[in-house]
Scaffold this active site. Structure first.
Site, PDB file in Angstrom:
ATOM      1  N   SER A  54       0.832  -1.217   0.000  1.00 54.83           N
ATOM      2  CA  SER A  54       0.000   0.000   0.000  1.00 54.83           C
ATOM      3  C   SER A  54       0.859   1.257   0.000  1.00 54.83           C
ATOM      4  CB  SER A  54      -0.904   0.002   1.238  1.00 54.83           C
ATOM      5  OG  SER A  54      -0.136  -0.166   2.412  1.00 54.83           O
TER       6      SER A  54
ATOM      7  N   ASN B  57      -1.584  -2.466  13.433  1.00 57.25           N
ATOM      8  CA  ASN B  57      -3.030  -2.210  13.431  1.00 57.25           C
ATOM      9  C   ASN B  57      -3.404  -0.921  14.159  1.00 57.25           C
ATOM     10  OD1 ASN B  57      -3.004  -4.607  12.121  1.00 57.25           O
ATOM     11  ND2 ASN B  57      -3.999  -5.798  13.732  1.00 57.25           N
TER      12      ASN B  57
ATOM     13  N   THR C 158     -38.687  28.377  -9.264  1.00 58.40           N
ATOM     14  CA  THR C 158     -39.055  27.056  -8.758  1.00 58.40           C
ATOM     15  C   THR C 158     -39.470  26.286 -10.005  1.00 58.40           C
ATOM     16  OG1 THR C 158     -41.373  27.607  -8.423  1.00 58.40           O
ATOM     17  CG2 THR C 158     -39.926  27.957  -6.535  1.00 58.40           C
ATOM     18  N   HIS C 159     -39.193  25.006 -10.042  1.00 53.36           N
ATOM     19  CA  HIS C 159     -39.441  24.179 -11.239  1.00 53.36           C
ATOM     20  C   HIS C 159     -38.755  24.766 -12.476  1.00 53.36           C
ATOM     21  CE1 HIS C 159     -42.738  22.234  -8.937  1.00 53.36           C
ATOM     22  NE2 HIS C 159     -42.964  23.469  -8.518  1.00 53.36           N
TER      23      HIS C 159
ATOM     24  N   SER D  62     -13.587  25.420 -28.188  1.00 53.07           N
ATOM     25  CA  SER D  62     -13.848  24.149 -28.860  1.00 53.07           C
ATOM     26  C   SER D  62     -12.807  23.967 -29.950  1.00 53.07           C
ATOM     27  CB  SER D  62     -15.254  24.192 -29.468  1.00 53.07           C
ATOM     28  OG  SER D  62     -15.339  23.323 -30.563  1.00 53.07           O
TER      29      SER D  62
ATOM     30  N   LYS E  52     -17.270  29.013 -29.671  1.00 53.05           N
ATOM     31  CA  LYS E  52     -17.591  28.452 -28.352  1.00 53.05           C
ATOM     32  C   LYS E  52     -16.741  29.007 -27.213  1.00 53.05           C
ATOM     33  CE  LYS E  52     -20.050  25.426 -27.458  1.00 53.05           C
ATOM     34  NZ  LYS E  52     -19.987  23.999 -27.714  1.00 53.05           N
TER      35      LYS E  52
ATOM     36  N   ASN F 227     -16.643  27.623 -23.373  1.00 55.82           N
ATOM     37  CA  ASN F 227     -17.273  26.584 -22.552  1.00 55.82           C
ATOM     38  C   ASN F 227     -16.918  26.690 -21.064  1.00 55.82           C
ATOM     39  OD1 ASN F 227     -18.350  25.443 -24.894  1.00 55.82           O
ATOM     40  ND2 ASN F 227     -16.534  24.182 -25.226  1.00 55.82           N
TER      41      ASN F 227
ATOM     42  N   GLU G 121     -18.189  22.377 -15.205  1.00 52.55           N
ATOM     43  CA  GLU G 121     -18.630  21.035 -15.609  1.00 52.55           C
ATOM     44  C   GLU G 121     -17.778  19.959 -14.939  1.00 52.55           C
ATOM     45  OE1 GLU G 121     -19.283  20.629 -19.955  1.00 52.55           O
ATOM     46  OE2 GLU G 121     -19.317  22.793 -19.953  1.00 52.55           O
TER      47      GLU G 121
ATOM     48  N   TYR H 162      -8.997  -6.105  12.982  1.00 51.91           N
ATOM     49  CA  TYR H 162      -8.395  -5.667  11.733  1.00 51.91           C
ATOM     50  C   TYR H 162      -8.508  -6.743  10.652  1.00 51.91           C
ATOM     51  CZ  TYR H 162      -5.133  -4.060   8.202  1.00 51.91           C
ATOM     52  OH  TYR H 162      -4.594  -3.656   7.009  1.00 51.91           O
TER      53      TYR H 162
ATOM     54  N   GLN I  29      -7.181  -1.773   4.340  1.00 48.97           N
ATOM     55  CA  GLN I  29      -6.121  -1.050   3.636  1.00 48.97           C
ATOM     56  C   GLN I  29      -6.705  -0.215   2.491  1.00 48.97           C
ATOM     57  OE1 GLN I  29      -2.053  -2.701   3.165  1.00 48.97           O
ATOM     58  NE2 GLN I  29      -2.624  -2.967   1.045  1.00 48.97           N
TER      59      GLN I  29
ATOM     60  N   LYS J   3      -7.863   4.093   2.601  1.00 47.36           N
ATOM     61  CA  LYS J   3      -7.121   5.337   2.385  1.00 47.36           C
ATOM     62  C   LYS J   3      -7.262   5.896   0.969  1.00 47.36           C
ATOM     63  CE  LYS J   3      -3.865   3.091   4.643  1.00 47.36           C
ATOM     64  NZ  LYS J   3      -4.826   2.324   5.486  1.00 47.36           N
TER      65      LYS J   3
HETATM   66  N1  ARG Z   1      -0.861  -1.291   5.224  1.00 43.88           N
HETATM   67  C1  ARG Z   1      -1.789  -1.733   6.209  1.00 43.88           C
HETATM   68  C2  ARG Z   1      -3.087  -0.943   6.089  1.00 43.88           C
HETATM   69  O1  ARG Z   1      -3.087   0.081   5.484  1.00 43.88           O
HETATM   70  C3  ARG Z   1      -1.221  -1.555   7.574  1.00 43.88           C
HETATM   71  C4  ARG Z   1      -1.760  -2.485   8.610  1.00 43.88           C
HETATM   72  C5  ARG Z   1      -1.302  -3.865   8.382  1.00 43.88           C
HETATM   73  N2  ARG Z   1      -1.676  -4.743   9.421  1.00 43.88           N
HETATM   74  C6  ARG Z   1      -1.663  -6.074   9.286  1.00 43.88           C
HETATM   75  N3  ARG Z   1      -2.035  -6.769  10.298  1.00 43.88           N
HETATM   76  N4  ARG Z   1      -1.326  -6.619   8.165  1.00 43.88           N
HETATM   77  O2  ARG Z   1      -4.109  -1.333   6.562  1.00 43.88           O
END
Ligand code: ARG
Length: 457
Positions: free
Chosen positions: A22, A108, A153-154, A275, A281, A283, A288, A315, A320, A323
């Site tokens: 990750s 974790n 409205t509408h 365009s 044009k 735009n 948008e 966990y 993972q 994020k």
């Molecule tokens: N890269 C992991 C995550 O973002 C970190 C935690 C990993 N923990 C584990 N028990 N493998 O979640």
């Protein structure tokens, strides 16, 4: 070689290794990871869990790594994730003492902490951008206090308002977004550090000390929840998705207002595109794109909810995936606000076009009915008389302003010459004095309220 590989006979398959990593996403949390580790190492030294000397060495090693990452001397690469990267580099630099850092900690609680710290920082950035945006909106509103336009409205012309009133409606939405994000910080600023893998630890750690050191409000009180909870991510993703809903509605109106059909505004050339084929044009691509990018923030929210919905405690690696979704929402919202502010600031308001639309749409019909009510007619009867007059006007090509008094009086004896003053657009505006309404006085009050609320976020 992975830090956890001692129990294995074979090393991880290369594709599996890549799939598992990750780092390309969580590498962005290097600052939070190092800061969290410094707080942890300090606490380990202070509680005597590791020698004071070791704690000091670890802390200065971590500080150097942070400096080197920030200066570009160190590249974040070749590791499973940012936690492994920092720990491995630390041990490489300061030797075996670096191996003490992970005492009484698991990745974790570490990743939960890093993600929370990162979320707090990003949330604060979005809040301050929102404040800047709201200020830009109120500035623009000050300049358009006299820009009379139809309120719809509408999508049908309904009643007279000013462009300022319409703009301040968006300021009100964005203000709530900022308040909502600010409120979410209460729940995000809870420290999971010390929850360990899931069940806490046998070491005499001081969770209050690390929590305080990191500027968080309280340690999470259930270790399983501490490492499993990602509802702060979902909550934040929701706040960001709703902010985008508001930006998208605003974009939609900007797109409409700058069509030749409306012509209420003109975007600055610096925020418009042409365009490749049609030379005439101009735009509204920025608006948008904001409208279009709203979709990905909904997707991110949905991903997060779906990731969590079937997960047993505590966990699981599924987490993972949290994020990428959350970071994308932060990036998207920030970019959209950053482009919106100057786009709004530079757009030109065409007051004449707005005024013309306001005078053509019978948006004073309610006021005409109210005139009769003030003369004693029940509202429903007044409504009916006015409806008939409007139909007559449409038929004969009049507006309520140009309709002869004779016709008015044929419809109701209650009409007098003063009807014309009563239905003039300026008068209609001025009379909307109910709290929150369109009168110029009310607009000033709205700006005051917005400024007061802004100061308290
Ligand atoms: N890269 C992991 C995550 O973002 C970190 C935690 C990993 N923990 C584990 N028990 N493998 O979640």
């Amino acid at each position: 070689m992975n830090l956890w590989s001692s129990r294995f006979k074979k090393s991880l398959n290369e594709t599996a290794d890549e799939f598992n990593s990750s780092l390309s996403i969580d590498g962005r949390m290097y600052y939070e990871d190092i800061t969290g580790s410094i707080a942890h190492a300090k606490m380990l030294g202070e509680t005597g869990i590791i020698p004071k000397e070791a704690s000091k060495k670890i802390i200065s090693g971590l500080k150097e790594i942070l400096e080197d990452i920030e200066s570009g001397a160190v590249q974040i690469q070749n590791a499973e994730d940012i936690h492994m990267f920092v720990e491995a580099l630390l041990t490489k630099r300061i030797g075996d003492v670096g191996k003490m850092l992970h005492t009484a900690r698991s990745r974790n609680d570490q990743v939960a902490l890093d993600t929370r710290l990162f979320t707090i920082k990003q949330t604060k950035e979005v809040i301050s951008l929102l404040k800047e945006f709201i200020n830009a909106i109120t500035d623009k509103a000050q300049k358009s206090l006299d820009a009379v336009m139809p309120g719809y409205t509408h999508m049908q012309r309904a009643q007279p308002i000013t462009f300022a009133h319409q703009l301040l409606a968006y300021a009100a939405m964005l203000l709530r977004d900022a308040e909502r994000l600010s409120d979410s910080l209460k729940r995000t600023a809870v420290s999971p550090l010390g929850c360990g893998a899931l069940a806490g630890t046998t070491y005499p750690i001081d969770r209050n000390a690390t929590c305080k050191e990191l500027g968080m409000s309280e340690p999470s009180f259930n270790s399983l929840d501490g490492v499993s909870d990602r509802d702060f991510c979902a909550e934040c993703a929701f706040c960001l998705a709703l902010t985008m809903t508001h930006l998208s509605r605003f974009s939609e109106e900007i797109i409409l207002w700058c069509t030749s059909e409306f012509g209420f505004i003109e975007l600055d050339d610096a925020y418009s595109t042409g365009s490749s084929m049609m030379p005439q044009k101009k735009n509204p691509d920025m608006a948008e794109l904001v409208r279009g990018k709203t979709g990905r923030t909904y997707g991110n929210l949905f991903s997060l909810l779906t990731i969590l919905k079937g997960l047993p405690l505590a966990y699981n690696k599924d987490m993972q995936e949290d994020k990428e979704a959350l970071f994308d929402s932060f990036d998207t919202v920030k970019k959209c606000i950053e482009i919106f502010i100057p786009m709004l600031d530079t757009l030109k308001i065409n007051k004449e076009k707005m005024r013309k639309a306001a005078s053509e749409g019978f948006i004073n019909a309610t006021d005409c009915a109210d005139y009769l009510v003030k003369k004693g007619l029940p509202f429903r009867s007044a409504y009916s008389v006015t409806g008939k007059l409007v139909a007559y006007c449409i038929d004969k090509g009049y507006t309520l302003e140009t309709l002869p008094i004779k016709i008015y009086r044929e419809a109701s004896e209650l009409f007098d010459e003063d009807i014309y003053k009563n239905i003039s657009i300026e008068e209609c505006l001025k009379k909307r004095i109910s709290f929150g309404g369109s009168s110029p006085e009310n607009i000033k009050t709205q700006i005051e309220i917005i400024n007061k609320k802004l100061a308290s976020i």
